[in-house]
Design a protein around this motif. Structure first.
Motif, short mmCIF file in Angstrom:
data_model
loop_
_atom_site.label_atom_id
_atom_site.label_comp_id
_atom_site.label_asym_id
_atom_site.label_seq_id
_atom_site.Cartn_x
_atom_site.Cartn_y
_atom_site.Cartn_z
N ASP A 4 3.46 -4.87 -2.73
CA ASP A 4 3.58 -3.43 -2.87
C ASP A 4 4.16 -3.05 -4.23
O ASP A 4 5.19 -3.57 -4.65
CB ASP A 4 4.45 -2.87 -1.75
CG ASP A 4 4.28 -1.38 -1.58
OD1 ASP A 4 3.15 -0.89 -1.69
OD2 ASP A 4 5.30 -0.70 -1.33
N ILE A 22 -0.89 -1.65 -6.25
CA ILE A 22 -1.02 -2.07 -4.86
C ILE A 22 -0.14 -1.22 -3.96
O ILE A 22 1.06 -1.06 -4.21
CB ILE A 22 -0.65 -3.57 -4.69
CG1 ILE A 22 -1.48 -4.44 -5.63
CG2 ILE A 22 -0.79 -3.99 -3.22
CD1 ILE A 22 -2.97 -4.33 -5.46
N ASP A 23 -0.76 -0.68 -2.89
CA ASP A 23 0.01 0.08 -1.90
C ASP A 23 -0.30 -0.37 -0.47
O ASP A 23 0.24 0.17 0.48
CB ASP A 23 -0.18 1.58 -2.06
CG ASP A 23 -1.64 2.04 -1.94
OD1 ASP A 23 -2.47 1.31 -1.36
OD2 ASP A 23 -1.94 3.15 -2.42
N GLU A 24 -1.17 -1.37 -0.34
CA GLU A 24 -1.50 -1.88 0.99
C GLU A 24 -1.92 -3.34 0.87
O GLU A 24 -2.71 -3.71 0.00
CB GLU A 24 -2.65 -1.05 1.58
CG GLU A 24 -2.90 -1.32 3.02
CD GLU A 24 -3.96 -0.36 3.58
OE1 GLU A 24 -4.73 -0.82 4.43
OE2 GLU A 24 -4.01 0.81 3.16
N ALA A 25 -1.39 -4.16 1.77
CA ALA A 25 -1.73 -5.58 1.79
C ALA A 25 -2.10 -5.97 3.21
O ALA A 25 -1.29 -5.83 4.13
CB ALA A 25 -0.58 -6.42 1.28
N ASP A 26 -3.33 -6.40 3.39
CA ASP A 26 -3.81 -6.94 4.66
C ASP A 26 -4.44 -8.27 4.29
O ASP A 26 -5.66 -8.39 4.18
CB ASP A 26 -4.81 -5.99 5.31
CG ASP A 26 -5.25 -6.44 6.69
OD1 ASP A 26 -4.63 -7.36 7.23
OD2 ASP A 26 -6.23 -5.87 7.21
N LEU A 30 -6.03 -6.97 -0.75
CA LEU A 30 -5.05 -6.05 -1.29
C LEU A 30 -5.79 -4.78 -1.68
O LEU A 30 -6.96 -4.84 -2.07
CB LEU A 30 -4.37 -6.62 -2.53
CG LEU A 30 -3.56 -7.90 -2.36
CD1 LEU A 30 -2.98 -8.33 -3.70
CD2 LEU A 30 -2.45 -7.71 -1.34
N SER A 31 -5.13 -3.64 -1.56
CA SER A 31 -5.77 -2.40 -1.99
C SER A 31 -4.73 -1.50 -2.63
O SER A 31 -3.53 -1.66 -2.43
CB SER A 31 -6.45 -1.69 -0.82
OG SER A 31 -5.52 -1.33 0.17
N GLY A 32 -5.24 -0.56 -3.42
CA GLY A 32 -4.33 0.35 -4.08
C GLY A 32 -5.05 1.42 -4.87
O GLY A 32 -6.28 1.51 -4.88
N ARG A 93 -9.73 4.47 -5.50
CA ARG A 93 -9.27 3.36 -4.66
C ARG A 93 -9.98 2.07 -5.06
O ARG A 93 -11.16 2.08 -5.43
CB ARG A 93 -9.57 3.62 -3.18
CG ARG A 93 -8.87 4.81 -2.59
CD ARG A 93 -7.38 4.71 -2.53
NE ARG A 93 -6.91 3.57 -1.72
CZ ARG A 93 -5.66 3.13 -1.71
NH1 ARG A 93 -4.74 3.71 -2.46
NH2 ARG A 93 -5.32 2.11 -0.97
N TRP A 95 -10.06 -2.23 -3.75
CA TRP A 95 -9.59 -3.27 -2.85
C TRP A 95 -10.26 -4.57 -3.24
O TRP A 95 -11.36 -4.58 -3.75
CB TRP A 95 -9.80 -2.92 -1.37
CG TRP A 95 -11.20 -2.71 -0.95
CD1 TRP A 95 -11.99 -3.58 -0.25
CD2 TRP A 95 -12.01 -1.55 -1.14
NE1 TRP A 95 -13.23 -3.05 -0.02
CE2 TRP A 95 -13.27 -1.79 -0.56
CE3 TRP A 95 -11.79 -0.31 -1.78
CZ2 TRP A 95 -14.30 -0.86 -0.59
CZ3 TRP A 95 -12.83 0.60 -1.80
CH2 TRP A 95 -14.05 0.32 -1.21
#
Length: 106
Positions: A4, A22-26, A30-32, A93, A95
């Motif tokens: 993050d 990056i604001d999301e990690a699954d 990674l996405s942001g 966005r 990812w």
């Protein structure tokens, strides 16, 4: 995992295509938020075409389109360039997944 807030960079040679915060990690994805740089205009059409081919399940065409993306751009983590990646950019966005080792061909 502490992704993050990390800033990943997309480049084309020496030119910046953009940055991903990056604001999301699954994991492994990674996405942001993507902020385009001066080199984005040169590759924007490549990224615009790629999601439509995925949605249509046009796998051969998608592979060709993605190969073109890989020929033109690189991805760098905060620690430096990564060996392999699968990157999608739509609007503001992005990812992706990445590997420090080359992906295995099936």
């Amino acid at each position: 995992m502490g992704f993050d807030g990390e800033v990943w960079r997309v480049g084309a040679g020496e030119e910046s295509v953009g940055e991903i915060v990056i604001d999301e990690a699954d994991f492994p994805w990674l996405s942001g938020r993507f902020t385009n740089g001066p080199g984005f205009a040169a590759v924007q059409d490549l990224f615009a075409r790629e999601p439509a081919l995925l949605e249509e399940e046009s796998w051969d065409e998608w592979e060709s389109a993605y190969d073109e993306i890989r020929r033109h751009v690189s991805l760098s983590s905060p620690d430096g360039p990564v060996s392999e990646f699968l990157l999608h950019i739509e609007g503001d966005r992005a990812w992706f997944r990445w590997s420090d080792e080359p992906f295995e061909d099936d």
